[in-house]
Design an enzyme around this catalytic site. Structure first.
Site, PDB file in Angstrom:
ATOM      1  N   GLY B 182      27.247   5.330  -7.407  1.00 17.08           N
ATOM      2  CA  GLY B 182      26.229   4.733  -6.559  1.00 17.08           C
ATOM      3  C   GLY B 182      25.480   3.639  -7.309  1.00 17.08           C
ATOM      4  O   GLY B 182      25.430   3.630  -8.547  1.00 17.08           O
ATOM      5  N   CYS B 183      24.889   2.715  -6.564  1.00 18.19           N
ATOM      6  CA  CYS B 183      24.246   1.558  -7.181  1.00 18.19           C
ATOM      7  C   CYS B 183      23.003   1.964  -7.971  1.00 18.19           C
ATOM      8  O   CYS B 183      22.848   1.601  -9.138  1.00 18.19           O
ATOM      9  CB  CYS B 183      23.908   0.520  -6.128  1.00 18.19           C
ATOM     10  SG  CYS B 183      23.033   1.161  -4.684  1.00 18.19           S
TER      11      CYS B 183
END
Lengths: 371, 371, 371, 371
Positions: B182-183
């Site tokens: 995930g970012c």
């Protein structure tokens, strides 16, 4: 909770309630000065007595002073574009025009220099700079202030009231000199004061305020940092461990530098501050208790709005208002607390709070002209 | 430091170095899918073998699939506006066109469903969703995933490699299934992994990540939150104490929920993440030591850039790059540390990292096509 | 210059000056509805009589109606977060609560349907939609309106006054039905009306309005176009040769479609419209003459501000004001004229102008509550 | 259609195809200079020969020159933050390092002064300033240029080629001095050249270009206009009837000042230009004919993209690309035409076009390194 200076009786007579004093703004060209002008021009108590607008001495000298509407075109009314002249400032002019209360929207060096003269002329002062906010020399050192008469300045410093109405309402009512708080400082102090006063914060664990401000907080001077190309589509931290608003937090909240850490960031928006404040409670607590602490502390504060879980303040809700919005989220462990505090840095963080202080000094409702 | 799954020998043969596999992107219409397409179209290894672009099944059904250049007009080349057709996806089509490596830019439910089929078809997968990132059922529960064949899914889950090249470079090289991080998680994990591995963090004191992301992180679907009028000139915290990227931080950094607190905020910018991470060191440390920890950890990581004190990363420096920028500030007490981590959520936080993983799986330099 | 409808005498009695009527807003959830609520809540004539806030019927049905402060958090006051309830609308409720004047902030289909009923209930209407603005069927066709009673609707249409106070001040004072102008249309009409009335424009040469609007003009519904990722850092033209505000310009300025060309663009800002209008004068003219034309036309218009050469209006000067700012630049040949017109699309382009109309209908100063 | 200067044969030998010359950039600190550096550092022909980066003389004197990565942090690569040193400029240094082609990203006064010296040193020049773009003294007067040797300067001026590859491809291939076009001028000229060359425009009716540019067009110097608080959430027209790019439009399109009117506006975005261009056709024409005119003119132009009705270019589609996007809308009367032209002011409007010119001068594909 903080140092309400002892005030000699002969200085404490408030202006007669309801009578509008002759007010003046010195430094009306900046962002906060413009907001001050806008608020006073729409303030019901000043419907018949327009404040006087002074330029800063350097502006006066250069002869560039003209009209309020030239500097702040959004203030123009129809037909008569140029109504409010900006006068070059001098004490003679201030005295002869009968100024009773003076807003200083000037750099801190100038404010430090002029406040003694204003007080000597029997003019009450609300100073928007950092010059008079700090009681401890060590905290004030960051401003590199110099006093012509150090003894007198020290007396005035003791007399100066930190202009946070929610904390020092009574002292402000009787003050001759109000030091209007910093924008970041207001957002942090109003979020923490109720909790710290309630004695429920584990201050030794360390409090962290991750704060973010719009670009107007950096002032009107064009710099590399205020250039659109730097500020837009960006986020940057600055003045880490060294921002000069920290002193106000320490003094008003009775904290040490080890107990609070403050990181300001520059947001790509014109105005608005959000402080995301992280702290640990001394013991497991429930949300209702936290709510009660805030509600009790701010029960008589018309310019603080409390959000109820799970709602948190957002910058959009407070921009162009004079409110400080507060909300919180409590971890499932009942110990870790996030408090979110939002305000408009030019209003509740500057001009709006200044007028709130003026209202108190004049015996009016503190929210007069601010809703 | 994290769980590099044990990989059966017969599955580990990498693709022959330098030979470009037939790659396909499924879900090319979203922001990450578009960035993936852009990177691959300019990737030197794909100069002669264009990837296949598949629409999502729901898009295929509605018959709205057309050309890549219609969905992402900035990808059009002169003259021939419509070059790259988007095909409706089917396993038959994928098999018949000889797809060897598949990027899934699909919702997590779809990714969970399709990965087993892809693996059964002997197609390696880089999944950009959250479906396969988490080893612990409790952490994965937030995604509400359902498996047709739970036993097989559990095996694949164990085999799945968390696609953080800086942490799991070797495992990625031999993986059949890479769960692209995930970012937000990437920004936090890359900031903390070196320090935690070095054993100098007082994790029990609690780590706080105050993170801020641009709007593209919220996806392409028009919602009240992604409406310009909500996002512009605003800042808001959300998913406090409950964001689904927390599980990745816990597993990759070996932390408990009490040891790390993560608050995401929505920034009024299109792209970019900054995480301001606060932690306490076990003992007084100097800045040079901290620098050395980071430099040593990332000495062979071409896509991490280290800033030297007093410079801190800013979002503008990493937008539209595939880098994660790291910097730090140490309090005078040598104990309180602020780490600032910035990356582009669509690149190092999604498509760029996915290609970095593909490069490793293909035996190429991990930065190929990403500088 | 435009069609001031003939008004039967028995309909023209204004409300008694100074007496505040019972006002209601229908559709308070949208951007214009929220601004209407804000203005009325601060309007001096409504200090003691709060308006009634109605939700739209579809909102009422879904049971989502709650409080004004929930929909527009910036309107909340301290302490009491939820003061103003939003009521489900019905004619019975409107009648029983004695509504005398109704603001319709509803889609045009609803406005078309309800106005006859409101008038039958003896309720005056200010309609913010496009439903009643156009006298010519051909111009109105773009709205695809259907009337239950076409004959009655046609009569009401003739009676409807186009709510541009600067053009139809007297007719508005006596109107039962005011069709509040479109935002773009207002910016163009106020810029051109003085010049066309003065007979100095070569209309056959063709007038061009290159107009730009902030995103709030596109409404509150989340769409691909109002998504932050489309609107931010962008500029796009739309509805070229086909925007539905053109009909208003044609009717109010007595122009043909060949005589005016209007191109709207979507600006990456929340609010504000600028129209850059290009026209040719019949003969060589000097700037002083142009100034005089504007000054004379707007000498009694408190909500139009005229800029003097070389100053031109900017969007920043009018955002969150109720003014329309006008300025111009004349080519050295004295024939080619650029007129720049700026207003806030939600205020002078919608809610502000609606209240200006209400003020006239109530016999008050038209700028009451709008400065 | 424009003045392709007659070029003496002995000056026209192009550099041998495929051999990368030694290139240098003078003025690498500005926005265009930084983009030039970025493009050349990724240009395939310069994979082994890094360009030389020079600071401007004033920067050299102040001793502030350091490294490219300090001025443009987004250009840094991992590990080695400071790779590309910026050298103080001198002709000796340029000569001794064998510079063959020099990009001048300098103020026009400096460019005017230095080009003769560069040519004397046998160095080809691509000048990004306005110093050499204009053949007619009257048009050039706005720049207030002074020549040490007016006769020589006049000769060089005649020799200078206006660096619009789509118009002067052959002349550029053989040029010693290329005057790189202005950003606004490029957007207008590329939109109009095909139509005017085709002879279908009624130029005497008057052409209007309503143009809008992002803030980077105003340069890196902090000013009141580039301050975030002025540029953000705003739109303003400026330099009406007096922008210095008009001369380029007149000369390249063979128009008189009465035939074209150009109004620039400042957009609240970092980069990108849109020109909305209004013109009248000599006779009723259909859209297919217009399309054919554009397609034919740009059939060999890889950096112009044509949009097909009803699609129009948007700024987002061209930002950070080297394309100029063109599209149009034709009124139902077949006479009134709107052409929309978009480009990135720092790329196709500056650095990208400069590299396109260099490519031609080097005998390479003009789009090399620009896709």
């Amino acid at each position: 909770m903080a140092n309400a200076a002892t005030i000699p009786a002969e200085q404490t007579a408030t202006l007669a309630p309801k009578a509008a004093p002759h007010a003046a703004i010195l430094g009306v060209g900046g962002y906060a000065g413009g907001e001050l002008a806008r608020i006073l021009l729409h303030h019901s108590k000043f419907a018949s007595t327009t404040p006087t607008f002074f330029g800063r001495p350097d502006e006066s000298k250069s002869g560039t002073l003209t009209f309020l509407e030239d500097l702040h075109p959004q203030l123009a009314t129809a037909g008569h574009r140029r109504v409010h002249q900006i006068l070059p400032f001098s004490w003679e002019r201030a005295a002869s025009s009968g100024v009773e209360i003076l807003f200083l929207a000037t750099p801190h060096e100038q404010s430090r220099e002029w406040v003694p003269t204003a007080i000597a002329h029997n003019i009450k002062v609300i100073d928007l700079s950092g010059a008079w906010r700090l009681q401890h020399d060590a905290n004030r050192a960051v401003y590199k202030l110099q006093d012509a008469n150090p003894t007198h300045a020290a007396q005035l410093q003791i007399e100066a009231v930190y202009g946070s109405p929610e904390l020092h309402r009574d002292a402000i009512r009787h003050a001759r000199l109000v030091a209007n708080p910093g924008c970041y400082a207001t957002s942090v102090i109003l979020a923490l004061a109720p909790l710290i006063e309630a004695g429920i914060v584990d201050v030794d664990h360390g409090i962290i305020s991750d704060s973010k401000s719009g670009v107007s907080g950096a002032g009107k001077a064009p710099t590399a940092n205020t250039h659109f190309m730097h500020a837009a589509d960006n986020l940057s931290a600055y003045a880490v461990f060294g921002h000069r608003h920290i002193g106000e937090m320490l003094e008003q909240l009775n904290l040490t530098t080890e107990q609070i850490q403050f990181t300001p960031h520059l947001l790509p928006i014109p105005r608005g501050i959000m402080s995301s404040i992280y702290l640990r409670l001394k013991q497991k607590t429930d949300a209702a208790t936290i709510s009660k602490v805030f509600e009790s502390f701010y029960s008589n504060s018309p310019l603080v709005r409390l959000h109820h879980t799970p709602h948190l303040p957002e910058i959009q809700h407070i921009v162009r208002t004079n409110f400080c919005d507060l909300g919180f989220a409590l971890a499932p462990d009942g110990r870790r607390l996030l408090v979110v505090s939002c305000l408009d840095n030019l209003l509740k963080g500057a001009a709006g709070q200044a007028v709130q202080n003026m209202n108190l000094m004049c015996g009016w409702n503190e929210e007069e002209g601010l809703l």
